[in-house]
Write a protein that holds these residues in place. Structure first.
Motif, PDB file in Angstrom:
ATOM      1  N   ALA A   1       0.832  -1.205   0.000  1.00  0.00           N
ATOM      2  CA  ALA A   1       0.000   0.000   0.000  1.00  0.00           C
ATOM      3  C   ALA A   1       0.865   1.252   0.000  1.00  0.00           C
ATOM      4  N   GLY A   2       1.964   1.224   0.747  1.00  0.00           N
ATOM      5  CA  GLY A   2       2.857   2.379   0.763  1.00  0.00           C
ATOM      6  C   GLY A   2       3.469   2.662  -0.591  1.00  0.00           C
ATOM      7  N   VAL A   3       3.939   1.618  -1.270  1.00  0.00           N
ATOM      8  CA  VAL A   3       4.531   1.805  -2.597  1.00  0.00           C
ATOM      9  C   VAL A   3       3.472   2.273  -3.587  1.00  0.00           C
ATOM     10  N   ALA A   4       2.279   1.648  -3.532  1.00  0.00           N
ATOM     11  CA  ALA A   4       1.215   2.043  -4.450  1.00  0.00           C
ATOM     12  C   ALA A   4       0.783   3.482  -4.213  1.00  0.00           C
ATOM     13  N   GLY A   5       0.827   3.929  -2.947  1.00  0.00           N
ATOM     14  CA  GLY A   5       0.426   5.305  -2.666  1.00  0.00           C
ATOM     15  C   GLY A   5       1.516   6.315  -2.990  1.00  0.00           C
TER      16      GLY A   5
ATOM     17  N   LEU B   1       4.252  -4.536 -10.241  1.00  0.00           N
ATOM     18  CA  LEU B   1       5.288  -5.539 -10.004  1.00  0.00           C
ATOM     19  C   LEU B   1       5.203  -6.080  -8.584  1.00  0.00           C
ATOM     20  N   LEU B   2       5.093  -5.179  -7.610  1.00  0.00           N
ATOM     21  CA  LEU B   2       4.976  -5.639  -6.227  1.00  0.00           C
ATOM     22  C   LEU B   2       3.688  -6.407  -5.996  1.00  0.00           C
ATOM     23  N   TRP B   3       2.610  -6.022  -6.666  1.00  0.00           N
ATOM     24  CA  TRP B   3       1.336  -6.749  -6.541  1.00  0.00           C
ATOM     25  C   TRP B   3       1.498  -8.184  -7.043  1.00  0.00           C
ATOM     26  N   ALA B   4       2.181  -8.346  -8.191  1.00  0.00           N
ATOM     27  CA  ALA B   4       2.389  -9.691  -8.745  1.00  0.00           C
ATOM     28  C   ALA B   4       3.237 -10.537  -7.804  1.00  0.00           C
TER      29      ALA B   4
END
Length: 203
Positions: A88-92, A102-105
């Motif tokens: 969530a931090g990276v996505a935000g 990439l992190l989600w995968a």
């Protein structure tokens, strides 16, 4: 005794299979919504998420190394929370979709890898339970069959003995009514002598 058969709905069977991807996708979507509402390139928000993720990971490490082997469920929950906060931090914080996707995968693959281990354990436990239930049911059925055969044999023996006694009594009564019957001849022939009844004792 037959056990009731229960069949789970297909949604109940499919829910554990889609739970990991639903969880990571939800975190990604919420992170991008947070990004659109001012979290992009916000150092304070990024530091907050890093602190929360590190705290959750530390709690998971303490739970895994606790007294008596640790609590696996608590440790797994803490590590999953840490990964979700990091995603969530990276996505935000990120300004594009490449790094969040990439992190989600990666997070989804790791979640399915961890879940597969528990699914295998659960499947082994289920197969072992079914095997034990089948063996127990076969043992009970075998005992019931043996007891049924034994009871049937005892009933047949008792029925045959009663029929023989009735036939013997009928033959003795019929023989005693014939003229020239001598009970001493029956005794000398080797047949058992009927016991005499003392009427005075019965009175």
């Amino acid at each position: 005794m037959k056990e009731p058969l229960t069949q789970r709905h297909w949604t109940a069977l499919a829910a554990p299979k889609v739970a990991p991807i639903v969880g990571t996708s939800t975190v990604l979507i919420l992170g991008r919504i947070w990004n659109a509402n001012g979290a992009e390139h916000s150092a304070g928000n990024a530091a907050l998420m890093v602190a929360l993720a590190a705290g959750a990971a530390t709690a998971g490490a303490f739970a895994a190394a606790g007294h008596g082997g640790g609590d696996g469920v608590l440790a797994g929950t803490a590590f999953a929370t840490s990964g979700a906060l990091a995603l969530a931090g990276v996505a935000g914080y990120a300004d594009g979709w490449s790094l969040p996707i990439l992190l989600w995968a990666v997070a989804t693959a790791v979640a399915y890898g961890i879940a597969a281990r528990y699914w295998r354990t659960d499947r082994r436990d289920t197969v072992a339970h079914h095997r034990q239930t089948t063996i127990r049911r076969e043992d009970h059925a075998h005992v019931e069959r043996v007891e049924s055969l034994r009871a049937g044999a005892q009933i047949e023996v008792a029925r045959s003995g009663a029929a023989y006694a009735e036939q013997l009594a009928t033959a003795l009564i019929t023989r005693a009514t014939l003229p020239g019957y001598d009970p001493h001849i029956v005794t000398r022939a080797g047949l058992p002598e009927l016991p005499a009844i003392d009427i005075t004792k019965e009175r």
